[in-house]
Design a protein around this motif. Structure first.
Motif, mmCIF file in Angstrom:
data_model
loop_
_atom_site.group_PDB
_atom_site.id
_atom_site.type_symbol
_atom_site.label_atom_id
_atom_site.label_comp_id
_atom_site.label_asym_id
_atom_site.label_seq_id
_atom_site.Cartn_x
_atom_site.Cartn_y
_atom_site.Cartn_z
ATOM 1 N N LEU A 36 47.735 38.131 30.048
ATOM 2 C CA LEU A 36 47.250 39.457 30.420
ATOM 3 C C LEU A 36 45.734 39.459 30.621
ATOM 4 C CD1 LEU A 36 49.413 41.739 28.111
ATOM 5 C CD2 LEU A 36 49.543 41.523 30.593
ATOM 6 N N SER A 37 45.020 38.677 29.828
ATOM 7 C CA SER A 37 43.571 38.584 29.997
ATOM 8 C C SER A 37 43.220 37.930 31.337
ATOM 9 C CB SER A 37 42.948 37.778 28.859
ATOM 10 O OG SER A 37 43.170 38.430 27.630
ATOM 11 N N GLN A 38 43.972 36.885 31.703
ATOM 12 C CA GLN A 38 43.741 36.239 32.993
ATOM 13 C C GLN A 38 44.043 37.188 34.145
ATOM 14 O OE1 GLN A 38 46.215 32.781 32.830
ATOM 15 N NE2 GLN A 38 44.744 31.574 31.630
ATOM 16 N N GLU A 39 45.154 37.912 34.038
ATOM 17 C CA GLU A 39 45.506 38.867 35.090
ATOM 18 C C GLU A 39 44.445 39.964 35.196
ATOM 19 O OE1 GLU A 39 49.180 41.792 36.448
ATOM 20 O OE2 GLU A 39 49.162 40.948 34.431
ATOM 21 N N ASN A 40 43.946 40.401 34.061
ATOM 22 C CA ASN A 40 42.898 41.417 34.052
ATOM 23 C C ASN A 40 41.645 40.907 34.756
ATOM 24 O OD1 ASN A 40 41.459 43.722 33.501
ATOM 25 N ND2 ASN A 40 41.155 43.252 31.338
ATOM 26 N N ALA A 41 41.276 39.672 34.497
ATOM 27 C CA ALA A 41 40.100 39.097 35.148
ATOM 28 C C ALA A 41 40.307 38.991 36.662
ATOM 29 C CB ALA A 41 39.793 37.722 34.549
ATOM 30 N N GLN A 42 41.516 38.581 37.083
ATOM 31 C CA GLN A 42 41.803 38.485 38.514
ATOM 32 C C GLN A 42 41.737 39.857 39.179
ATOM 33 O OE1 GLN A 42 45.651 36.663 38.478
ATOM 34 N NE2 GLN A 42 44.832 34.572 38.356
ATOM 35 N N LEU A 43 42.302 40.857 38.531
ATOM 36 C CA LEU A 43 42.290 42.202 39.107
ATOM 37 C C LEU A 43 40.870 42.764 39.181
ATOM 38 C CD1 LEU A 43 45.477 43.725 37.437
ATOM 39 C CD2 LEU A 43 45.174 43.051 39.827
ATOM 40 N N ARG A 44 40.055 42.462 38.178
ATOM 41 C CA ARG A 44 38.658 42.917 38.225
ATOM 42 C C ARG A 44 37.895 42.254 39.369
ATOM 43 N NH1 ARG A 44 36.428 45.699 33.888
ATOM 44 N NH2 ARG A 44 37.872 46.049 32.178
ATOM 45 N N ALA A 45 38.158 40.959 39.597
ATOM 46 C CA ALA A 45 37.505 40.261 40.705
ATOM 47 C C ALA A 45 37.957 40.840 42.038
ATOM 48 C CB ALA A 45 37.816 38.767 40.633
ATOM 49 N N GLU A 46 39.249 41.110 42.165
ATOM 50 C CA GLU A 46 39.767 41.698 43.400
ATOM 51 C C GLU A 46 39.190 43.097 43.625
ATOM 52 O OE1 GLU A 46 44.086 42.880 45.373
ATOM 53 O OE2 GLU A 46 44.007 41.621 43.581
ATOM 54 N N LEU A 47 39.084 43.864 42.567
ATOM 55 C CA LEU A 47 38.491 45.199 42.690
ATOM 56 C C LEU A 47 37.030 45.109 43.119
ATOM 57 C CD1 LEU A 47 38.842 48.253 42.301
ATOM 58 C CD2 LEU A 47 38.111 47.923 39.937
ATOM 59 N N GLY A 48 36.300 44.122 42.617
ATOM 60 C CA GLY A 48 34.913 43.937 43.029
ATOM 61 C C GLY A 48 34.799 43.604 44.501
ATOM 62 N N SER A 49 35.687 42.736 45.003
ATOM 63 C CA SER A 49 35.638 42.393 46.433
ATOM 64 C C SER A 49 36.030 43.584 47.295
ATOM 65 C CB SER A 49 36.537 41.200 46.734
ATOM 66 O OG SER A 49 37.895 41.541 46.535
ATOM 67 N N ILE A 50 36.976 44.381 46.834
ATOM 68 C CA ILE A 50 37.362 45.581 47.592
ATOM 69 C C ILE A 50 36.208 46.579 47.631
ATOM 70 C CG2 ILE A 50 38.881 47.607 47.534
ATOM 71 C CD1 ILE A 50 41.111 45.729 46.610
ATOM 72 N N LYS A 51 35.492 46.718 46.530
ATOM 73 C CA LYS A 51 34.319 47.608 46.523
ATOM 74 C C LYS A 51 33.270 47.130 47.525
ATOM 75 C CE LYS A 51 34.479 49.489 41.841
ATOM 76 N NZ LYS A 51 33.788 49.517 40.539
ATOM 77 N N ASP A 52 33.053 45.810 47.593
ATOM 78 C CA ASP A 52 32.088 45.270 48.553
ATOM 79 C C ASP A 52 32.530 45.555 49.986
ATOM 80 O OD1 ASP A 52 30.579 44.318 46.469
ATOM 81 O OD2 ASP A 52 31.348 42.255 46.609
ATOM 82 N N ARG A 53 33.810 45.337 50.262
ATOM 83 C CA ARG A 53 34.324 45.586 51.619
ATOM 84 C C ARG A 53 34.223 47.067 51.973
ATOM 85 N NH1 ARG A 53 40.064 42.970 52.043
ATOM 86 N NH2 ARG A 53 39.848 43.730 54.179
ATOM 87 N N LEU A 54 34.533 47.934 51.033
ATOM 88 C CA LEU A 54 34.436 49.367 51.282
ATOM 89 C C LEU A 54 32.993 49.773 51.546
ATOM 90 C CD1 LEU A 54 35.826 52.116 51.417
ATOM 91 C CD2 LEU A 54 35.442 52.327 48.955
ATOM 92 N N GLY A 55 32.068 49.165 50.835
ATOM 93 C CA GLY A 55 30.649 49.443 51.083
ATOM 94 C C GLY A 55 30.240 49.044 52.494
#
Length: 106
Positions: free
Chosen positions: A61-80
């Motif tokens: 679950l910690s690994q999945e959480n880290a992956q989802l946080r990284a994906e959310l960061g890239s989506i925020k960059d793309r949205l910007g």
């Protein structure tokens, strides 16, 4: 109650209190020594033991959480970037030019 009775019961009450506290300490020590989880006053374990399966699940679950946080960061960059493109004045100018090209000619 009369003061004489209270004076006679005071040593017994204090001994009873001390025995109760010592009994609680010994019981807790025996539980810890033999690996039983400590319980709150409601019977719920305070520090439950964790098995290897639970530790593996926490790790996954910690690994999945880290992956989802990284994906959310890239989506925020793309949205910007998309917001920057849309609010850019050159983008609206291109849209106006394309709209003029699509108008029927007289």
């Amino acid at each position: 109650m009369s003061p004489e009775v209270m004076q006679a019961l005071a040593p017994a009450a204090s001994i009873f209190a001390v025995v109760g506290v010592v009994g609680w300490v010994v019981t807790t020590w025996l539980r810890v020594k033999h690996g039983y989880p400590l319980e709150s006053s409601w019977g719920k374990a305070i520090y439950p033991k964790t098995s290897s399966e639970e530790l593996e699940r926490i790790k996954l679950l910690s690994q999945e959480n880290a992956q989802l946080r990284a994906e959310l960061g890239s989506i925020k960059d793309r949205l910007g970037n998309v917001e920057r493109i849309v609010t850019d004045s050159g983008y609206s100018l291109t849209h106006q030019i394309e709209a003029l090209r699509e108008l029927p000619r007289n």
